[in-house]
Design a protein around this motif. Structure first.
Motif, mmCIF file in Angstrom:
data_model
loop_
_atom_site.group_PDB
_atom_site.id
_atom_site.type_symbol
_atom_site.label_atom_id
_atom_site.label_comp_id
_atom_site.label_asym_id
_atom_site.label_seq_id
_atom_site.Cartn_x
_atom_site.Cartn_y
_atom_site.Cartn_z
ATOM 1 N N GLN A 266 0.862 -1.388 0.107
ATOM 2 C CA GLN A 266 -0.152 0.144 -0.045
ATOM 3 C C GLN A 266 0.546 1.229 0.205
ATOM 4 O OE1 GLN A 266 -3.409 -1.865 -1.329
ATOM 5 N NE2 GLN A 266 -3.785 0.179 -0.466
ATOM 6 N N LEU A 267 2.175 1.211 1.305
ATOM 7 C CA LEU A 267 3.073 2.557 0.561
ATOM 8 C C LEU A 267 3.630 2.590 -0.492
ATOM 9 C CD1 LEU A 267 4.163 2.308 4.012
ATOM 10 C CD2 LEU A 267 3.274 4.252 3.472
ATOM 11 N N LEU A 268 4.057 1.444 -1.187
ATOM 12 C CA LEU A 268 4.387 1.500 -2.413
ATOM 13 C C LEU A 268 3.032 2.465 -3.063
ATOM 14 C CD1 LEU A 268 6.175 -1.834 -2.347
ATOM 15 C CD2 LEU A 268 7.565 0.566 -2.603
ATOM 16 N N LYS A 269 2.033 1.902 -3.588
ATOM 17 C CA LYS A 269 1.034 2.164 -4.749
ATOM 18 C C LYS A 269 1.140 3.691 -4.213
ATOM 19 C CE LYS A 269 -1.533 -2.228 -5.061
ATOM 20 N NZ LYS A 269 -2.174 -2.889 -4.740
ATOM 21 N N LEU A 270 0.922 3.818 -2.596
ATOM 22 C CA LEU A 270 0.883 5.302 -2.642
ATOM 23 C C LEU A 270 2.145 6.132 -3.168
ATOM 24 C CD1 LEU A 270 -0.873 7.765 -1.087
ATOM 25 C CD2 LEU A 270 -0.345 6.827 0.539
ATOM 26 N N GLU A 271 3.246 5.508 -2.768
ATOM 27 C CA GLU A 271 4.506 6.399 -3.267
ATOM 28 C C GLU A 271 4.551 6.694 -5.016
ATOM 29 O OE1 GLU A 271 9.153 6.044 -2.042
ATOM 30 O OE2 GLU A 271 8.394 4.048 -3.481
ATOM 31 N N GLN A 272 4.052 5.355 -5.826
ATOM 32 C CA GLN A 272 3.271 5.580 -7.084
ATOM 33 C C GLN A 272 2.948 6.929 -7.344
ATOM 34 O OE1 GLN A 272 2.612 2.720 -9.837
ATOM 35 N NE2 GLN A 272 4.669 2.561 -9.019
ATOM 36 N N GLU A 273 1.818 6.758 -7.000
ATOM 37 C CA GLU A 273 0.850 7.865 -7.069
ATOM 38 C C GLU A 273 1.549 9.363 -7.260
ATOM 39 O OE1 GLU A 273 -2.530 7.624 -4.260
ATOM 40 O OE2 GLU A 273 -3.056 5.330 -5.469
ATOM 41 N N HIS A 274 2.455 9.503 -5.700
ATOM 42 C CA HIS A 274 3.061 11.071 -5.408
ATOM 43 C C HIS A 274 4.110 10.866 -6.509
ATOM 44 C CE1 HIS A 274 1.181 11.918 -1.296
ATOM 45 N NE2 HIS A 274 1.667 10.573 -1.626
ATOM 46 N N LEU A 275 5.089 10.042 -6.951
ATOM 47 C CA LEU A 275 5.953 10.450 -7.864
ATOM 48 C C LEU A 275 5.735 10.867 -9.477
ATOM 49 C CD1 LEU A 275 8.009 6.818 -7.333
ATOM 50 C CD2 LEU A 275 9.346 9.406 -7.214
ATOM 51 N N ILE A 276 4.626 10.223 -9.764
ATOM 52 C CA ILE A 276 3.511 10.649 -10.889
ATOM 53 C C ILE A 276 2.506 12.237 -10.975
ATOM 54 C CG2 ILE A 276 1.843 10.136 -12.412
ATOM 55 C CD1 ILE A 276 1.797 6.647 -11.746
ATOM 56 N N ALA A 277 2.350 12.001 -9.624
ATOM 57 C CA ALA A 277 1.665 13.472 -9.349
ATOM 58 C C ALA A 277 2.976 14.518 -9.187
ATOM 59 C CB ALA A 277 0.760 13.852 -8.657
ATOM 60 N N ALA A 278 4.871 14.212 -8.453
ATOM 61 C CA ALA A 278 5.533 14.638 -9.126
ATOM 62 C C ALA A 278 5.402 15.564 -6.845
ATOM 63 C CB ALA A 278 6.233 15.751 -9.821
ATOM 64 N N ASP A 279 5.094 14.774 -5.906
ATOM 65 C CA ASP A 279 4.728 15.019 -5.093
ATOM 66 C C ASP A 279 5.398 14.819 -4.158
ATOM 67 O OD1 ASP A 279 3.875 15.964 -2.473
ATOM 68 O OD2 ASP A 279 1.782 15.168 -2.529
ATOM 69 N N ILE A 280 6.964 15.559 -4.265
ATOM 70 C CA ILE A 280 7.620 15.910 -3.396
ATOM 71 C C ILE A 280 7.710 15.439 -2.270
ATOM 72 C CG2 ILE A 280 10.698 16.396 -3.198
ATOM 73 C CD1 ILE A 280 10.239 15.463 -5.895
ATOM 74 N N ASP A 281 6.421 16.463 -1.515
ATOM 75 C CA ASP A 281 6.508 16.360 0.130
ATOM 76 C C ASP A 281 5.493 14.927 -0.109
ATOM 77 O OD1 ASP A 281 7.099 18.454 0.132
ATOM 78 O OD2 ASP A 281 5.531 20.024 0.123
ATOM 79 N N GLY A 282 5.149 14.926 -0.585
ATOM 80 C CA GLY A 282 4.399 13.236 -0.584
ATOM 81 C C GLY A 282 5.186 11.994 -0.486
ATOM 82 N N ILE A 283 5.856 12.303 -1.217
ATOM 83 C CA ILE A 283 6.616 10.754 -1.575
ATOM 84 C C ILE A 283 7.965 11.108 -0.369
ATOM 85 C CG2 ILE A 283 9.171 10.365 -2.481
ATOM 86 C CD1 ILE A 283 7.773 11.739 -5.112
ATOM 87 N N SER A 284 8.160 12.406 0.500
ATOM 88 C CA SER A 284 9.189 12.657 1.613
ATOM 89 C C SER A 284 8.679 11.847 2.685
ATOM 90 C CB SER A 284 9.645 13.751 2.002
ATOM 91 O OG SER A 284 10.500 13.940 1.265
ATOM 92 N N ALA A 285 7.830 12.276 3.351
ATOM 93 C CA ALA A 285 6.450 11.525 3.712
ATOM 94 C C ALA A 285 5.444 10.274 4.404
ATOM 95 C CB ALA A 285 4.823 12.511 3.855
ATOM 96 N N LEU A 286 6.781 9.371 3.239
ATOM 97 C CA LEU A 286 6.594 7.815 3.119
ATOM 98 C C LEU A 286 7.940 7.494 3.624
ATOM 99 C CD1 LEU A 286 4.028 7.441 0.209
ATOM 100 C CD2 LEU A 286 3.708 7.683 2.842
ATOM 101 N N THR A 287 8.553 8.224 3.947
ATOM 102 C CA THR A 287 9.852 7.600 4.137
ATOM 103 C C THR A 287 10.383 6.574 5.261
ATOM 104 O OG1 THR A 287 11.101 9.194 2.596
ATOM 105 C CG2 THR A 287 12.471 8.089 3.652
#
Length: 159
Positions: free
Chosen positions: A24-45
């Motif tokens: 689920q985290l990887l799927k969410l990360e993928q959504e953030h990557l596609i949207a270029a949402d750096i803050d969203g990606i960082s929040a998942l780390t």
């Protein structure tokens, strides 16, 4: 509290939950990557790191149980243990489902890595344009037949 039992199958249910959580985290990360949402990606780390550590802990416990049962402490030994222990069909099915879930997570992670690399290349190209006026590797043939860098002129007007 020790969540590991004496059987290598004791942690399978918990491992299912852990790999699903990571997926689920990887799927969410993928959504953030596609949207270029750096803050969203960082929040998942941190959550991804914790999920991976939990999965490692569970696998280590299963490996210890395999070793205690007289098998090598590695993934491939689980199939041998299942065949020789008289484990139930439900346990065998649970193991195979876990392998499938792990493969799905591995593929999502691979795709996410590809997306990250593509974004890094785009960012590097933008930096090259801003710093040097060209994209590295974008050679074209000049009038003399020799390769020449294609330059992109950008003028910044302030006023």
């Amino acid at each position: 509290m020790d969540s590991f039992g004496t059987s290598p199958a004791d942690s399978l249910s918990e491992e299912h939950k852990a790999v699903r959580a990571l997926t689920q985290l990887l799927k969410l990360e993928q959504e953030h990557l596609i949207a270029a949402d750096i803050d969203g990606i960082s929040a998942l780390t941190e959550a991804k790191a914790k999920a991976a550590a939990h999965m490692t802990e569970l696998a280590t416990g299963r490996h210890k149980a395999l070793a205690a049962a007289g098998f090598e402490a590695k993934e491939s030994s689980m199939k041998t243990w299942l065949e020789s222990s008289g484990a139930s069909a439900t346990t065998s099915k649970s193991w195979h489902e876990l392998i499938e879930l792990a493969e799905e997570a591995k593929e999502l992670n691979r795709v996410n890595g590809t997306l990250i690399n593509k974004q890094m290349v785009r960012n590097q190209n933008v930096l090259n344009i801003l710093q040097h006026g060209n994209v590295q590797g974008s050679s074209v043939y000049g009038p003399n037949g020799q390769t020449a860098n294609k330059t992109v002129s950008r003028h910044i007007v302030t006023g």
